[in-house]
Design an enzyme around this catalytic site. Sequence first.
Site, PDB file in Angstrom:
ATOM      1  CG  ASP A 370      -1.734   1.206   1.376  1.00 39.28           C
ATOM      2  OD1 ASP A 370      -2.415   1.580   0.409  1.00 39.28           O
ATOM      3  OD2 ASP A 370      -1.683   1.827   2.462  1.00 39.28           O
ATOM      4  CG  ASP A 372      -1.318   7.593   0.207  1.00 32.00           C
ATOM      5  OD1 ASP A 372      -0.196   8.067  -0.039  1.00 32.00           O
ATOM      6  OD2 ASP A 372      -2.279   7.642  -0.596  1.00 32.00           O
ATOM      7  CG  HIS A 449     -13.166   2.859 -10.011  1.00 30.12           C
ATOM      8  ND1 HIS A 449     -12.282   1.824 -10.200  1.00 30.12           N
ATOM      9  CD2 HIS A 449     -13.519   3.298 -11.236  1.00 30.12           C
ATOM     10  CE1 HIS A 449     -12.118   1.622 -11.493  1.00 30.12           C
ATOM     11  NE2 HIS A 449     -12.845   2.495 -12.147  1.00 30.12           N
ATOM     12  CB  CYS A 455     -14.452  -0.816  -9.370  1.00 27.14           C
ATOM     13  SG  CYS A 455     -13.489  -0.435  -7.884  1.00 27.14           S
ATOM     14  CB  CYS A 457      -9.600  -2.483  -9.063  1.00 26.11           C
ATOM     15  SG  CYS A 457     -10.460  -1.018  -9.681  1.00 26.11           S
ATOM     16  NE  ARG A 458     -13.190   2.416  -2.003  1.00 27.20           N
ATOM     17  CZ  ARG A 458     -12.436   3.453  -1.655  1.00 27.20           C
ATOM     18  NH1 ARG A 458     -11.628   3.990  -2.554  1.00 27.20           N
ATOM     19  NH2 ARG A 458     -12.502   3.964  -0.451  1.00 27.20           N
TER      20      ARG A 458
END
Length: 529
Positions: A370, A372, A449, A455, A457-458
Amino acid sequence: MTAVSSDVLGWSVVVPTVGRPQLRAMLDSLAATLQRCPEVAAPAAVVVVDDRPLGSAADGSPARPGPLPLPAEHGLPLHVVRSGGRGPAAARNAGWRTAAATASPPRWVAFLDDDVVLPPGWAGRLAEDLAKADVDDVAAVQARIVVPLPAHRRPTDWERSTAGLERAAWATADMAYRLDVLRRVAGFDERFPRAYREDADLALRVRQAGGTLRRGSRTVTHPVRPADDHVSLRVQRGNRDDALMRALHGPRWRQDAEVGRGRLPWHTATVAAAGAAAGLAAAHRPRPAALAAGVWAALTADFLRRRVLPGPRPGEEGFAAELRRMAVTSVAIPFAAVAHRARGAWQHRRALGGVAPAPWPVPVRALLLDRDGTLVHDVPYNGDPALVVPFDGARRALDAARARGLRLGVVSNQSGIGRGLLTPAQVDAVQARVESLLGPFGTWQRCPHVPEDACGCRKPEPGMVLRAAAALGVAPAECAVVGDIGADVGAALAAGARTVLVPTPETRPEEVAAAPLVAVSLEEAVRLL
């Protein structure tokens, strides 16, 4: 029946599905048996793993498939997880790992197929099976499978094939495993992509690890699914999985896994006779060619006879259609079986004297991070490269991973794009600044998104992890995801990757409690992998 309290039973249910309409009836039967057996503690979770492939949105990113056929009113503690179309082994792993990633994980995980039907007393019988298994320290308990066959005629070849589940050892149509056992052997081997041999492989590894498997008292009904004329040809793909079983477990794997011998030697002889006939004819040797052709014809006719005789008789419903199917597929099956076995043997070359496949779980080859809160301090919706500040030790941790040969990638939710707060160019600029400070990454995957876009992918959806694995040339099971919140963990579990949580002050306590592995820093996370 004696009541079984939740601390004794402690169970969850995992149902992998590809969206078959039978799922609704299966969940209805689960709800009904729980209502009929109020003395049985309800499952902590019913995890339905949607293993349909992720679709493609207009921008090319993964999109969720349509809704599943779920009951409108069921009263079940239902959780839906998407695993991205990677097969039943991967789907079951995503299910039990999701059930385990809670502050109070279950003691048992009951795997059910999406097309079985549970009888009214099933929950009570399951409770009895698990209570006895707890006393005897049994690792897993299988149900007795019942396959209804037509009473008005003899069964077809496909119906008899399905009825073989009644004799199958350790079939996961209804199989309950201890969670600690699943953790110990890392669950199902995801290199088995089909609903074939993945359950036998797991049972064999559990027994090799000292676990005992038992057949219980409960029963489950497994109806025969509708099938087209070529289903017997498609199932020959399982010969590839047989090659993997031999490569993993050696030439005695069939005896050790309690699996029948199969017809591959006869199919090989049939194909060899056909090949000899063709070769001899091409060499203008008609008499030996005719002899080889006669051997092929005799073997094919015997195979056809063995398939036709137990089936519908002349005058019975479906006889003509079954005879036609058997005639066509009996010619084609030997060639398909041998071709699939040869392909599997080449892929898993231990059968040809090559190096054996690595045992499950396979080693980590890629690290997905990840951005952030994990690599750099979180600045909400940051589009300014000047605000990028890496965590202390981040560069050392990444350099250590690179030195080990790990491939690196970043998977990052960037909903600021979808909210209109950031432009893709701004995110690109921040990305470039991260690389200038922390070194290169093999792939950057981002989800632009907002949650309402639904979606695939989130995070916690698996889409970005699956795309990153593909971009790095590794399997999802060869990846580890490091992040700071539960969504990172959820995406890893759904995609079949390992995961380490590195909490920050913003990480919720329940996310820390539920994480499979927790590290105090990125450097420690890399050392743990």
